[in-house]
Design a protein around this motif. Structure first.
Motif, PDB file in Angstrom:
ATOM      1  N   MET A 129      61.514  38.829  68.164  1.00  0.00           N
ATOM      2  CA  MET A 129      62.740  38.940  67.698  1.00  0.00           C
ATOM      3  C   MET A 129      63.780  39.109  67.451  1.00  0.00           C
ATOM      4  O   MET A 129      63.637  40.591  67.842  1.00  0.00           O
ATOM      5  CB  MET A 129      62.074  37.758  66.368  1.00  0.00           C
ATOM      6  CG  MET A 129      61.471  37.532  65.955  1.00  0.00           C
ATOM      7  SD  MET A 129      61.221  35.323  67.050  1.00  0.00           S
ATOM      8  CE  MET A 129      63.094  34.957  66.301  1.00  0.00           C
ATOM      9  N   ASP A 130      65.043  39.322  67.015  1.00  0.00           N
ATOM     10  CA  ASP A 130      66.104  40.093  66.608  1.00  0.00           C
ATOM     11  C   ASP A 130      66.317  40.969  65.764  1.00  0.00           C
ATOM     12  O   ASP A 130      67.012  42.509  66.024  1.00  0.00           O
ATOM     13  CB  ASP A 130      67.357  39.430  66.926  1.00  0.00           C
ATOM     14  CG  ASP A 130      67.830  38.672  68.308  1.00  0.00           C
ATOM     15  OD1 ASP A 130      67.527  39.011  68.824  1.00  0.00           O
ATOM     16  OD2 ASP A 130      68.401  37.307  68.098  1.00  0.00           O
ATOM     17  N   LEU A 131      65.364  40.334  64.814  1.00  0.00           N
ATOM     18  CA  LEU A 131      65.349  41.088  63.717  1.00  0.00           C
ATOM     19  C   LEU A 131      64.300  41.023  62.617  1.00  0.00           C
ATOM     20  O   LEU A 131      63.501  39.973  62.647  1.00  0.00           O
ATOM     21  CB  LEU A 131      66.331  41.725  62.647  1.00  0.00           C
ATOM     22  CG  LEU A 131      67.038  40.515  62.152  1.00  0.00           C
ATOM     23  CD1 LEU A 131      68.078  40.644  60.992  1.00  0.00           C
ATOM     24  CD2 LEU A 131      67.933  39.291  62.606  1.00  0.00           C
ATOM     25  N   ALA A 132      64.103  41.996  61.237  1.00  0.00           N
ATOM     26  CA  ALA A 132      63.102  41.319  60.356  1.00  0.00           C
ATOM     27  C   ALA A 132      63.017  42.010  59.279  1.00  0.00           C
ATOM     28  O   ALA A 132      64.168  42.796  59.506  1.00  0.00           O
ATOM     29  CB  ALA A 132      61.733  42.899  61.258  1.00  0.00           C
ATOM     30  N   ASN A 133      63.048  41.426  57.754  1.00  0.00           N
ATOM     31  CA  ASN A 133      62.419  42.140  56.718  1.00  0.00           C
ATOM     32  C   ASN A 133      62.153  43.272  56.324  1.00  0.00           C
ATOM     33  O   ASN A 133      60.954  43.050  57.563  1.00  0.00           O
ATOM     34  CB  ASN A 133      63.134  40.637  55.524  1.00  0.00           C
ATOM     35  CG  ASN A 133      61.357  40.406  55.312  1.00  0.00           C
ATOM     36  OD1 ASN A 133      60.443  40.839  55.979  1.00  0.00           O
ATOM     37  ND2 ASN A 133      61.670  39.599  54.623  1.00  0.00           N
ATOM     38  N   CYS A 134      62.126  43.205  55.483  1.00  0.00           N
ATOM     39  CA  CYS A 134      61.219  44.397  55.190  1.00  0.00           C
ATOM     40  C   CYS A 134      60.003  43.884  53.990  1.00  0.00           C
ATOM     41  O   CYS A 134      59.082  44.984  54.065  1.00  0.00           O
ATOM     42  CB  CYS A 134      61.655  46.056  54.581  1.00  0.00           C
ATOM     43  SG  CYS A 134      61.952  45.256  52.691  1.00  0.00           S
ATOM     44  N   GLY A 135      59.510  42.782  54.514  1.00  0.00           N
ATOM     45  CA  GLY A 135      58.449  42.609  54.123  1.00  0.00           C
ATOM     46  C   GLY A 135      57.603  41.235  52.785  1.00  0.00           C
ATOM     47  O   GLY A 135      59.367  41.201  51.573  1.00  0.00           O
TER      48      GLY A 135
END
Length: 449
Positions: A129-135
């Motif tokens: 994926m392009d980006l992820a959050n920090c949980g």
């Protein structure tokens, strides 16, 4: 951690606190609570124990549990018995990480922010994926938050479709969130051990905000994400994939197969089973959904001297800024466990993670091979990762009880989820040795036939 002790307040401590806040009696604190709803009688609790007595009592209670260090585990179903590299505990118990709160002040939180930034990068690479959050709190919470995001993004949508091969706890969580947001949750039937494409096609329409599938699914089988995505063509429905991050080291990435949102639980990397939680969820999206992603994102920037630095970004979605219009309701998350999984992934390295995933595949398929040779019927018709379903002819509760007496923790009763009596879900991670697998099959053949 196990050596930490709780130090109770003395009567003098309590009195000094009451004087400091300006009240004479502790009941004055509860003066706003109406008399009619207060408990009048004393609670029926045992007398207090000394610390020494309490530690002994709790030790005796804990000793009644069977842990993975005592018996080989063959149960998965969402929480897995994986090796936790020793370096994980050494780093996450450092006080700057263990006592850290939300890093709102980047100038004093660069270590935590950098660790979370690197974790986001690893999650994005694993999922494609392009980006992820920090949980997020856990994988089930992440699935439900993804459903909410989709419902808020697709105009005129009234429902979300979930595969019956999705973890039952995830289905239940999505239904709870749907009740709060006022959208319907409709289940897509199974075709043997995977999602029925025919039933999915029949149910997809303009009212569907998203289709949620698991990869590998609850029965361990690998769903055809590309074919599922093709059924959504011509609609605005998003494809949400709940994926085991360890399996993604060997499987094609959801992002490459058309997933709009990929979520899951990072428990396989560096997080103990802990009786089913707490764990840590991940949440990754394509760039179009970047500003709608729940929780916070850590971004990279430079300071006034041009040096690399890290900050929380896009936090305008959160409730401390937008109040009731926020798309995130988090004042905290599982940052410590996100760090734990980042440490584990770093310790294994890119090749090590792939080898770890392959060990899981090898052990599960060796277990399946021996079971078939011993006359057991496997219910999986598609390739599977580290767990699979077997049909038994006896009550699963009684089988597991008999296995426990022989020194094994058996599988999970997946009868309700699969829709067939005596469906037994088994898992073999990298921790299961050849000897353990062979002994388990012999024991199961003895007690289940």
């Amino acid at each position: 951690m196990a050596n930490f002790r709780y130090l109770p307040n003395t009567e003098q401590d309590r009195q000094e606190m009451l004087e400091t806040i300006g009240v004479k009696d502790i009941m004055d604190i509860f003066s706003d609570i109406p008399e009619e709803v207060r408990r009048k009688e004393k609670m029926n609790l045992p007398e207090a124990l000394s610390e020494m007595e309490l530690v002994k009592e709790l030790g005796n209670m804990a000793g009644k549990n069977t842990t993975s260090s005592q018996m080989p585990y063959f149960i998965g179903a969402g929480t897995y018995d994986h090796h936790v590299p020793s370096i994980v505990k050494h780093i996450i118990t450092r006080q700057e990480f263990l006592t850290a709160y939300v890093p709102y002040q980047p100038e004093v939180s660069q270590g935590e922010l950098q660790a979370l930034f690197e974790w986001q990068t690893m999650v994005a690479e694993l999922t494609g994926m392009d980006l992820a959050n920090c949980g997020l709190y856990d994988g089930y919470n992440a699935v439900a938050e993804a459903a909410n995001l989709a419902f808020g993004s697709v105009k005129k949508a009234t429902k979300v479709l979930v595969s019956k091969a999705l973890d039952p706890q995830a289905i239940g969580t999505v239904k709870s969130y749907g009740f709060g947001k006022d959208y319907a949750v409709e289940e897509v039937e199974l075709e043997n051990d995977i999602t029925s494409l025919d039933d999915l096609k029949a149910k997809v329409n303009e009212e569907v905000a998203a289709v949620i599938v698991q990869y590998p699914n609850f029965f361990g089988s690998i769903e055809d994400l590309k074919a599922i995505k093709e059924t959504l063509e011509g609609t605005k429905a998003l494809l949400i994939v709940s994926a085991n991050p360890l399996a993604l080291a060997k499987l094609e990435k959801p992002g490459a197969l058309g997933a709009d949102i990929t979520v899951g639980n990072v428990q396989p990397f560096g997080i103990p089973m802990a009786f089913g939680g707490p764990h840590c969820g991940y949440f990754a999206v394509n760039s179009k959904l970047m500003r709608k992603i729940p929780s916070r994102i850590v971004g990279e920037t430079v300071d006034e001297e041009g040096k690399r630095g890290f900050v929380m970004t896009l936090s305008t979605r959160e409730q401390h800024i937008r109040r009731e219009k926020a798309t995130s309701n988090y004042s905290s998350n599982q940052a410590l466990f996100a760090l734990a999984s980042a440490i584990a992934m770093t310790a294994y390295g890119k090749e090590g993670v792939q080898e770890l995933a392959q060990l899981n595949i090898n052990n599960a398929h060796y277990l399946a091979k021996l079971l078939k040779e011993n006359g057991f019927e496997l219910l999986n018709t598609k390739p599977f990762f580290n767990e699979f379903a077997v049909k038994l002819n006896k009550d699963i509760k009684e089988v597991n009880k008999a296995l426990h007496e022989k020194g094994f923790v058996g599988g999970f009763d997946a009868s309700q989820a699969y829709g067939q009596e005596h469906t037994y879900l088994l898992c073999a991670t990298e921790k299961r040795t050849k000897a353990e697998i062979e002994s388990f099959v012999s024991a199961l053949a003895e007690v289940a036939k």
